[in-house]
Enzyme design. Structure first.
Site, PDB file in Angstrom:
ATOM      1  N   GLU A   1       0.829  -1.208   0.000  1.00 47.03           N
ATOM      2  CA  GLU A   1       0.000   0.000   0.000  1.00 47.03           C
ATOM      3  C   GLU A   1       0.863   1.259   0.000  1.00 47.03           C
ATOM      4  O   GLU A   1       1.844   1.368   0.725  1.00 47.03           O
ATOM      5  CB  GLU A   1      -0.891  -0.023   1.243  1.00 47.03           C
ATOM      6  CG  GLU A   1      -1.771   1.199   1.427  1.00 47.03           C
ATOM      7  CD  GLU A   1      -2.471   1.206   2.777  1.00 47.03           C
ATOM      8  OE1 GLU A   1      -3.470   1.929   2.914  1.00 47.03           O
ATOM      9  OE2 GLU A   1      -2.014   0.477   3.690  1.00 47.03           O
TER      10      GLU A   1
ATOM     11  N   LYS B   1      -9.583   2.172  -2.798  1.00 47.43           N
ATOM     12  CA  LYS B   1     -10.022   1.712  -1.490  1.00 47.43           C
ATOM     13  C   LYS B   1     -11.366   2.343  -1.149  1.00 47.43           C
ATOM     14  O   LYS B   1     -11.527   3.566  -1.230  1.00 47.43           O
ATOM     15  CB  LYS B   1      -8.970   2.084  -0.438  1.00 47.43           C
ATOM     16  CG  LYS B   1      -9.253   1.546   0.951  1.00 47.43           C
ATOM     17  CD  LYS B   1      -8.115   1.904   1.906  1.00 47.43           C
ATOM     18  CE  LYS B   1      -8.338   1.322   3.286  1.00 47.43           C
ATOM     19  NZ  LYS B   1      -7.264   1.703   4.237  1.00 47.43           N
TER      20      LYS B   1
ATOM     21  N   CYS C   1      -5.214  -2.816   3.013  1.00 48.78           N
ATOM     22  CA  CYS C   1      -4.995  -2.685   4.454  1.00 48.78           C
ATOM     23  C   CYS C   1      -6.229  -3.047   5.263  1.00 48.78           C
ATOM     24  O   CYS C   1      -6.614  -4.212   5.371  1.00 48.78           O
ATOM     25  CB  CYS C   1      -4.504  -1.267   4.758  1.00 48.78           C
ATOM     26  SG  CYS C   1      -3.975  -1.022   6.477  1.00 48.78           S
TER      27      CYS C   1
END
Length: 482
Positions: free
Chosen positions: A250, A307, A360
């Protein structure tokens, strides 16, 4: 004593993973509540136990505030205090409800306690964007019992854990509790040998190269140091070998990636004919995204995933416009707030199959991993666990990722900035890894998938029904014995 019991219960979680202590702590807290004179007193006991439990399991929550200690360090103790006590309110509700339903204790209390605790743990995981970290069912993550999430899911395992703890609370400090705890500690390793292993990879299975730059969070965005870590990651990507895919963690690219950016050529060159998946920030009009991008050997961005489940107070501030007036920004959002992507979606990697990206924090939500439009061929998590320190946080995050693999019966490739980078098979076993603080790349074969699990087909509904039935049974038998 209740706070201490909660702290002992926390030792069931990774990295300690002492199941017997986890159950003993929960059982002791439940027993104290069962002996309380009023439901209000039981709620106070639950609050103290929850504060002890979450204070220990989530102690790593102070780490993000220490990245820029001069500006945010003063917030660290308040962050831990408010997190622990905030989640403890859920436990207060559970203990109040159990004592209310079954004031006389006994086996009805075991049903009420297990159902109520599992219910509030599920509620904590879903409301206000949710935070299903440190579920009590996760104390089984290192043993055979964790394989049950392929059938009953994480909330079903949480219910079984709550019922076991409720039974200990009903027994109290008497000798039957001792063999029960010994069995809980001994049986999972024995049962583990009975769980059939995941099938071995085929001879032509793809080789994945997972890159771990190991950039400390306080140096990651430094103009000069960030360029050094980026260069090291390029070198690791271009190391000898013939991977079919290269994956970076990430936000491992310290530049805003846009079509035509010269960095795309560097990434494609490091791939030496293999596509490269990278985590990077990107901008689209006035909006900024935390994204995963697929870079082709021709240096083109062929797919992008943004995301969608952002970290509150990290990647964005709730009531952001109001917070901005007071100069409050999320710890990870820099000078801008991230915008959320449209939701779970698959990324097509051609001959490597359809993959579900998880950036994440997104890997901690079981219902969202199961919410993809169609079943993926495998799961891919990119993460930056430098925010979580070097002890419990990254290890707990890995354990949670392993849960997602077992639940779906799918392998999961995990690239982490500072560790733990790992390949996880469809049974949740780590087949290869790079530990915390290591720099380099890991070449590993992608394990095969299993057929869709029961949980993958049914989701959380059976567990939610079981929780309600547990509470309903305690209520019904209370009326019969009243």
């Amino acid at each position: 004593m209740a706070a201490g019991a909660g702290g002992v219960a926390a030792l069931g979680q990774v990295p300690f993973s002492i199941v017997a202590l986890g159950l003993a702590g929960l059982g002791l807290a439940g027993w104290l509540a069962a002996r309380s004179n009023t439901s209000r007193r039981a709620a106070w006991i639950g609050f103290c136990a929850g504060t002890g439990y979450f204070g220990v399991t989530l102690h790593w929550i102070v780490q993000p505030f220490l990245v820029d200690a001069e500006r945010h360090g003063w917030m660290a103790p308040f962050g831990l205090l408010f997190t622990a006590t905030g989640f403890a309110l859920f436990w207060a509700l559970a203990f109040w409800l159990a004592r209310r339903i079954a004031p006389g204790g006994g086996w009805r209390y075991a049903l009420a306690f297990g159902g109520a605790l599992a219910g509030v743990e599920t509620l904590r995981s879903l409301i206000l964007t949710g935070f299903p970290w440190s579920l009590i069912g996760y104390i089984w993550s290192e043993g055979a019992a964790v394989q049950s999430v392929a059938v009953i899911g994480p909330f079903g395992l949480t219910l079984l854990t709550g019922l076991f703890a409720g039974a200990l609370a009903a027994i109290g400090p008497r000798w039957p509790a001792i063999p029960a705890l010994i069995a809980a500690a001994i049986l999972p390793p024995v049962l583990l040998s009975l769980v059939p292993p995941a099938p071995l990879p085929a001879s032509d299975a793809p080789v994945i190269r997972l890159v771990q730059p190991n950039a400390p969070q306080d140096e990651k965005w430094h103009p000069e140091l960030g360029a050094i870590y980026f260069s090291d990651a390029l070198d690791a990507s271009a190391a000898p070998g013939n991977p079919d895919l290269i994956i970076w963690p990430e936000t491992s690219v310290p530049y805003l990636l846009e079509p035509g950016h010269p960095v795309l050529g560097l990434l494609a060159g490091a791939g030496r004919g293999a596509p490269v998946v990278v985590g990077a920030q990107r901008v689209e009009g006035p909006l900024y995204y935390n994204s995963l991008l697929v870079i082709s050997p021709e240096a083109r961005v062929v797919d992008t995933y943004d995301k969608h489940h952002l970290v509150p107070f990290g990647e964005y501030m709730p009531l952001g416009d109001l917070a901005a007036r007071f100069g409050l920004r999320g710890l990870a959002q820099g000078q801008f707030g991230y915008s959320a992507g449209p939701g779970p979606r698959l990324v097509d990697l051609g001959p490597l199959g359809q993959v579900l990206p998880l950036i994440c924090y997104e890997a901690i939500f079981p219902e969202e991993v199961g919410g993809a439009p169609v079943r993926p061929d495998w799961l891919l998590q990119i993460t930056n666990d430098a925010w979580f320190g070097t002890f419990a946080g990254p290890q707990q995050h890995l354990a949670i990722a392993r849960m997602r693999a077992i639940e779906q019966g799918l392998p999961l490739a995990r690239a982490a900035n500072t560790g733990i980078t790992a390949m996880i098979d469809a049974r949740g076993r780590v087949t290869a890894s790079l530990g915390l603080g290591q720099t380099g790349a890991l070449d590993t074969v992608l394990p095969p998938a299993l057929p869709p699990t029961t949980y993958a087909r049914t989701g959380d509904w059976p567990a939610l029904v079981a929780i309600l039935l547990s509470l309903a049974a305690a209520l019904r038998f209370r009326r019969k014995t009243a």
